[in-house]
Write an enzyme that holds these catalytic residues in place. Structure first.
Site, PDB file in Angstrom:
ATOM      1  N   SER A  69      28.790  39.587  24.320  1.00  0.00           N
ATOM      2  CA  SER A  69      30.042  39.619  25.066  1.00  0.00           C
ATOM      3  C   SER A  69      31.138  40.216  24.162  1.00  0.00           C
ATOM      4  CB  SER A  69      30.357  38.197  25.505  1.00  0.00           C
ATOM      5  OG  SER A  69      31.490  38.192  26.280  1.00  0.00           O
TER       6      SER A  69
ATOM      7  N   GLU B 166      37.832  52.387  24.566  1.00  0.00           N
ATOM      8  CA  GLU B 166      37.245  52.672  25.881  1.00  0.00           C
ATOM      9  C   GLU B 166      37.834  51.725  26.917  1.00  0.00           C
ATOM     10  OE1 GLU B 166      33.084  51.793  25.559  1.00  0.00           O
ATOM     11  OE2 GLU B 166      32.952  52.869  23.660  1.00  0.00           O
TER      12      GLU B 166
ATOM     13  N   LYS C  21      37.722  48.850  29.587  1.00  0.00           N
ATOM     14  CA  LYS C  21      36.833  47.710  29.814  1.00  0.00           C
ATOM     15  C   LYS C  21      36.644  47.591  31.319  1.00  0.00           C
ATOM     16  CE  LYS C  21      36.368  42.828  28.629  1.00  0.00           C
ATOM     17  NZ  LYS C  21      36.015  42.396  29.967  1.00  0.00           N
TER      18      LYS C  21
ATOM     19  N   ASP D  41      35.545  46.360  34.850  1.00  0.00           N
ATOM     20  CA  ASP D  41      35.332  45.040  35.428  1.00  0.00           C
ATOM     21  C   ASP D  41      34.186  45.114  36.427  1.00  0.00           C
ATOM     22  OD1 ASP D  41      35.662  42.419  35.917  1.00  0.00           O
ATOM     23  OD2 ASP D  41      37.465  42.630  37.144  1.00  0.00           O
TER      24      ASP D  41
ATOM     25  N   ARG E 281      22.241  41.168  33.106  1.00  0.00           N
ATOM     26  CA  ARG E 281      22.492  40.575  31.798  1.00  0.00           C
ATOM     27  C   ARG E 281      21.824  39.207  31.674  1.00  0.00           C
ATOM     28  NH1 ARG E 281      26.230  37.121  29.404  1.00  0.00           N
ATOM     29  NH2 ARG E 281      26.703  37.688  27.248  1.00  0.00           N
TER      30      ARG E 281
ATOM     31  N   GLU F  19      27.789  49.370  32.730  1.00  0.00           N
ATOM     32  CA  GLU F  19      28.486  48.467  33.633  1.00  0.00           C
ATOM     33  C   GLU F  19      28.389  49.055  35.038  1.00  0.00           C
ATOM     34  OE1 GLU F  19      29.534  45.984  31.840  1.00  0.00           O
ATOM     35  OE2 GLU F  19      30.986  44.910  33.062  1.00  0.00           O
TER      36      GLU F  19
ATOM     37  N   TYR G  34      27.784  52.730  28.016  1.00  0.00           N
ATOM     38  CA  TYR G  34      28.592  52.752  26.794  1.00  0.00           C
ATOM     39  C   TYR G  34      27.868  52.292  25.541  1.00  0.00           C
ATOM     40  CZ  TYR G  34      29.134  47.957  28.399  1.00  0.00           C
ATOM     41  OH  TYR G  34      28.886  46.692  28.856  1.00  0.00           O
TER      42      TYR G  34
ATOM     43  N   LYS H 119      36.605  49.475  19.461  1.00  0.00           N
ATOM     44  CA  LYS H 119      35.332  49.299  18.753  1.00  0.00           C
ATOM     45  C   LYS H 119      35.375  49.999  17.405  1.00  0.00           C
ATOM     46  CE  LYS H 119      32.762  49.189  23.077  1.00  0.00           C
ATOM     47  NZ  LYS H 119      31.753  49.789  23.956  1.00  0.00           N
TER      48      LYS H 119
ATOM     49  N   LYS I 112      43.169  42.824  26.378  1.00  0.00           N
ATOM     50  CA  LYS I 112      43.236  42.492  27.805  1.00  0.00           C
ATOM     51  C   LYS I 112      44.565  42.934  28.414  1.00  0.00           C
ATOM     52  CE  LYS I 112      40.701  39.615  29.578  1.00  0.00           C
ATOM     53  NZ  LYS I 112      39.477  39.581  30.388  1.00  0.00           N
TER      54      LYS I 112
ATOM     55  N   CYS J 157      44.624  36.450  72.939  1.00  0.00           N
ATOM     56  CA  CYS J 157      45.142  37.606  72.212  1.00  0.00           C
ATOM     57  C   CYS J 157      46.658  37.454  72.076  1.00  0.00           C
ATOM     58  CB  CYS J 157      44.801  38.890  72.954  1.00  0.00           C
ATOM     59  SG  CYS J 157      45.678  40.313  72.294  1.00  0.00           S
TER      60      CYS J 157
ATOM     61  N   CYS K 288      48.409  40.298  74.470  1.00  0.00           N
ATOM     62  CA  CYS K 288      48.334  40.361  75.928  1.00  0.00           C
ATOM     63  C   CYS K 288      48.059  39.010  76.566  1.00  0.00           C
ATOM     64  CB  CYS K 288      47.288  41.381  76.365  1.00  0.00           C
ATOM     65  SG  CYS K 288      45.610  40.858  76.005  1.00  0.00           S
TER      66      CYS K 288
ATOM     67  N   CYS L  12      39.765  41.021  71.342  1.00  0.00           N
ATOM     68  CA  CYS L  12      40.469  41.023  72.603  1.00  0.00           C
ATOM     69  C   CYS L  12      39.720  42.056  73.450  1.00  0.00           C
ATOM     70  CB  CYS L  12      41.917  41.455  72.406  1.00  0.00           C
ATOM     71  SG  CYS L  12      42.699  41.854  73.963  1.00  0.00           S
TER      72      CYS L  12
ATOM     73  N   CYS M 198      45.039  45.838  77.028  1.00  0.00           N
ATOM     74  CA  CYS M 198      45.898  45.135  76.062  1.00  0.00           C
ATOM     75  C   CYS M 198      46.833  46.164  75.420  1.00  0.00           C
ATOM     76  CB  CYS M 198      45.033  44.474  74.999  1.00  0.00           C
ATOM     77  SG  CYS M 198      45.970  43.851  73.600  1.00  0.00           S
TER      78      CYS M 198
HETATM   79  S1  IVH Z   1      31.097  46.438  24.655  1.00  0.00           S
HETATM   80  C1  IVH Z   1      28.504  44.809  21.582  1.00  0.00           C
HETATM   81  N1  IVH Z   1      32.330  48.117  26.211  1.00  0.00           N
HETATM   82  O1  IVH Z   1      32.945  43.371  29.223  1.00  0.00           O
HETATM   83  C2  IVH Z   1      28.894  45.298  22.915  1.00  0.00           C
HETATM   84  N2  IVH Z   1      31.771  45.980  27.086  1.00  0.00           N
HETATM   85  O2  IVH Z   1      34.093  40.762  28.525  1.00  0.00           O
HETATM   86  C3  IVH Z   1      29.830  44.379  23.618  1.00  0.00           C
HETATM   87  N3  IVH Z   1      32.439  45.675  29.416  1.00  0.00           N
HETATM   88  O3  IVH Z   1      29.938  41.714  28.592  1.00  0.00           O
HETATM   89  C4  IVH Z   1      30.319  44.910  24.892  1.00  0.00           C
HETATM   90  N4  IVH Z   1      33.297  47.679  29.712  1.00  0.00           N
HETATM   91  O4  IVH Z   1      29.928  43.549  30.370  1.00  0.00           O
HETATM   92  C5  IVH Z   1      31.796  46.888  26.101  1.00  0.00           C
HETATM   93  N5  IVH Z   1      33.397  49.737  27.465  1.00  0.00           N
HETATM   94  C6  IVH Z   1      32.856  48.516  27.360  1.00  0.00           C
HETATM   95  C7  IVH Z   1      32.861  47.602  28.434  1.00  0.00           C
HETATM   96  C8  IVH Z   1      32.308  46.338  28.252  1.00  0.00           C
HETATM   97  C9  IVH Z   1      33.027  46.515  30.264  1.00  0.00           C
HETATM   98  C10 IVH Z   1      32.046  44.292  29.751  1.00  0.00           C
HETATM   99  C11 IVH Z   1      30.693  43.899  29.241  1.00  0.00           C
HETATM  100  C12 IVH Z   1      30.943  42.656  28.437  1.00  0.00           C
HETATM  101  C13 IVH Z   1      32.238  42.180  28.965  1.00  0.00           C
HETATM  102  C14 IVH Z   1      32.953  41.312  27.958  1.00  0.00           C
END
Ligand code: IVH
Length: 682
Positions: free
Chosen positions: A82, A114, A116, A118, A137, A188, A240, A304, A328, A422, A425, A440, A445
């Site tokens: 994670s 990069e 993140k 969702d 996962r 993802e 990624y 990273k 975040k 409705c 009407c 309806c 109407c």
């Molecule tokens: S890197 C060692 N890169 O975010 C690698 N995660 O909140 C660790 N996620 O479980 C993850 N975009 O599912 C990485 N560009 C991105 C990501 C990413 C989305 C997700 C991933 C992770 C979760 C953690």
């Protein structure tokens, strides 16, 4: 078995794979949907005659195999970790300081930033270039095998590396680029917000249950036991990381992204590499306000350490690798009060509840209304009038009510009951078997009629005849069905608020012009359930006149490409209804009875050649796919993102950041009517 057939199948596979990649990975197709369909149909025919030619990586194998009873488990080759979180720049600096103490090299490190995404993590296994296994996962150690489901996701390569094509001719990529014997990639999976909204709009119009949010929908779709259900959802993917690679390794995160891209995986183009942490942080901060420009929901950026050996040596705390951190974004969730529940009556009569809220700001936008999906949702979540509710805005989509906060209740909240009548009407509402929606069913109407008129005049391109006038003519009973539009008189218009001589004359001229629209346009304007602009064109060509179409049987209708049993039934039903028969008779009498012309496709082919379009927002009558098809059939290209290369942005309702971007780049915009005019060659 003829040798040249085997060779042709191989050629087709490669070509289809390549065009699939252009469309679903690069979002930059080189051929039209129709041309693509021709290729795939040719391959299907060969494979049907010679099943021994079917290979596991054939694009025909994306339809999804047989349903499974339960998912097998698969142990990941390395833990699927994670990420730790930071909520601001200070949080990121604190992370940096912690790891700088562990290793001197951190001070000189480069960083890759990069988005993140969702979505949900998927793990893809390739053996000698062939996609052999895909897993969720799970708990990070062991995931569920959802290979067949993932095959239906068009952005997942079935074979790597992707073979390139030049000028339509296939050219093999340099052979030095042979795939490793074993490669396991992490990505993802997600549903793009725009696709999510379009899907929900379609479901709502059909009276079906709409989905609550893109993330859960994607997660649910990937865990379907029947891959056909996964295939029906617009899931895509961005990759990624490399989880495992045999016979080789990639030293940096930056090169990992480049390598994955070169193999044919979808990789974000938003990633950047920086030689200092401050620059990396500044880049993260710059995306806070631009997040809606992305085609996916993001809850932050990921920073990273570029040097993967260093990152690995830094180790793991719990499940979070030390070598990366999530920056975040502020959550776009707020609480507010539910003042009331409003009800919309759609063109098909579907009643949809809307939350009327105490105005609240969420991510820079003031929100007063939010979607409640359907009446079941209100009951399931026990949402009561007067409740404090949690509201979420995800991506560029309409905000939705996540649910109530029961602890904030005062006792004065009222349980909500779906209407029995409705609201417009007063007629009784009905629920059909198998549908969640309440309808309806009163064709007269006023709300339904208004929406039908609004749709009719928009599709018939009656300039100046918008929502407001549709409301007026229905309210004043000048129009009791769509055909009545053609009998509106100048005298009647002059009695309406806001009308003077000139405006009345202009409107009458627009209505008159509407009389000579082609058959396809008229069919589409009738508003038959499931019959969009493109299908109307096919029906017009096939039947040639409304006289023929109104007599068509369910079987005959299904002879038309793209018309399935439920649409065929809807068409027959529509023409059988007495009210609609009356409408048709009136149209005929008014002289609005066109004969088919040559297929619009042939007539306009190439008209938009060389032009690149992007579509945004909800168009009044065309679905996204219809608009895309129209443009492509006229030789134009449709891409997903606005850039300097975009010629036109087609703008619908609730257009968001793409419109802003087009304006800042000076890209021309057109609405749906404008697009139709361009295609009509005017
Ligand atoms: S890197 C060692 N890169 O975010 C690698 N995660 O909140 C660790 N996620 O479980 C993850 N975009 O599912 C990485 N560009 C991105 C990501 C990413 C989305 C997700 C991933 C992770 C979760 C953690």
């Amino acid at each position: 078995m003829p040798k040249d057939l085997a060779a042709r199948a191989g050629e087709l596979r490669q070509e289809i794979q390549f065009h699939n990649y252009r469309y679903h990975v690069l979002a930059s197709p080189l051929i039209s949907d129709a041309q693509f369909d021709e290729l795939i149909n040719e391959l299907r025919e060969i494979e049907a005659a010679h099943p021994e030619l079917i290979t596991p990586d054939s694009p025909t194998q994306r339809v999804g195999g047989e349903p499974v009873e339960k998912f097998e488990k698969s142990r990941h080759p390395a833990p699927i970790l994670s990420l730790g979180n930071a909520f601001n720049a200070d949080g990121v600096r604190a992370w940096f300081e912690r790891i700088a103490k562990l290793d001197d090299r951190v001070e000189r490190a480069k960083f890759v930033v990069e988005p993140k995404i969702d979505g949900l993590t998927v793990v893809l296994h390739y053996e000698n270039g062939l996609f052999t296994l895909g897993a969720t996962r799970g708990d990070g150690e062991v995931g569920e095998v959802v290979t067949e489901n993932l095959k239906t996701v068009k952005a997942v390569p079935l074979r790597i590396p992707i073979q390139k094509s030049e000028g339509g001719r296939m050219k093999n990529h340099p052979s030095s680029f042979s795939p490793p014997p074993m490669l396991v990639v992490r990505g993802e999976a997600f549903i793009p917000p725009e696709k999510f909204e379009a899907m929900n709009a379609r479901l709502a119009a059909a009276g079906a249950r709409t989905f609550v949010n893109p993330r859960n929908t994607a997660a649910g779709a990937l865990r379907q036991l029947d891959p056909k259900l996964t295939a029906a959802r617009p899931i895509t993917l961005l990759c990624y990381a490399i989880v495992e690679m045999e016979n080789g390794s990639i030293p940096t995160q930056w090169e990992t992204l480049e390598y994955l891209r070169a193999l044919g995986f979808p990789v974000t183009d938003v990633a950047k590499r920086f030689d200092s942490l401050d620059k990396a942080i500044a880049y993260c901060e710059a995306w806070v306000d631009k997040r809606d420009r992305l085609d996916y929901e993001t809850d932050g950026m990921v920073i990273k350490i570029d040097d993967l050996a260093l990152a690995a040596e830094l180790g793991v705390v719990g499940k979070d690798p030390r070598g990366a951190i999530a920056f975040k974004f502020p959550a776009r969730e707020v609480t507010t009060k539910l003042l009331d529940i409003g009800i919309n009556v759609g063109r098909t009569g579907v009643l949809t509840p809307t939350a009327l809220l105490e105005p609240v700001e969420i991510g820079g936008v003031t929100v007063k209304q939010a979607t409640l999906h359907n009446f079941d949702y209100i009951a399931e979540k026990d949402i009561r009038l007067g409740d404090t509710i949690l509201l979420k805005r995800a991506g560029d989509v309409i905000p939705y009510v996540v649910g109530p906060l029961p602890d904030a209740r005062t006792g004065k909240e009222k349980v909500y009951k779906p209407p029995k009548k409705c609201p417009t009407c007063g007629e009784a509402v009905e629920q059909f078997e198998g549908e969640v929606a309440y309808y309806c069913v009163n064709a007269a109407c006023p709300d339904q009629l208004m929406r039908n008129v609004e749709h009719f005049v928009a599709v018939m391109d009656m300039e100046g005849f918008g929502t407001r006038i549709s409301e007026q003519v229905v309210a004043e009973k000048l129009v009791k069905d769509i055909a009545d539009v053609f009998s509106i008189t100048g005298e009647q218009l002059l009695k309406l608020e806001g009308f003077a001589e000139k405006k009345a004359q202009n409107l009458l001229a627009s209505i008159e012009a509407g009389k000579s629209r082609p058959l396809a346009q008229l069919i589409s304007a009738l508003g038959i359930h499931g019959v969009g602009y493109v299908m109307s064109g096919d029906l017009a060509v096939h039947f040639g006149s409304l006289d023929a179409l109104r007599k068509a049987t369910v079987d005959q209708l299904q002879d038309v490409e793209g018309v399935g049993p439920s649409t065929a039934e809807a068409v027959v039903e529509w023409f059988a209804r007495p009210g609609n028969k009356k409408v048709l008779d009136k149209l005929k009498k008014a002289g609005v009875w066109p004969k088919a012309e040559p297929k619009p496709k042939g007539a306009t082919a190439g008209f938009l050649a060389g032009k690149t379009f992007v579509i945004t927002g909800t168009l009044p009558t065309l679905s996204r796919d219809d608009a895309r098809k129209l443009i492509q059939d006229a030789g134009g290209k449709v891409t997903d993102n606005v850039s300097k290369k975009t010629d036109y942005l087609v703008v619908g309702e609730a257009a968001g950041s793409k419109l802003e971007k087009a304006r800042s780049l000076g890209v021309a915009t057109v609405d749906e009517a404008g697009l139709k005019r361009m295609i009509g060659g005017k």
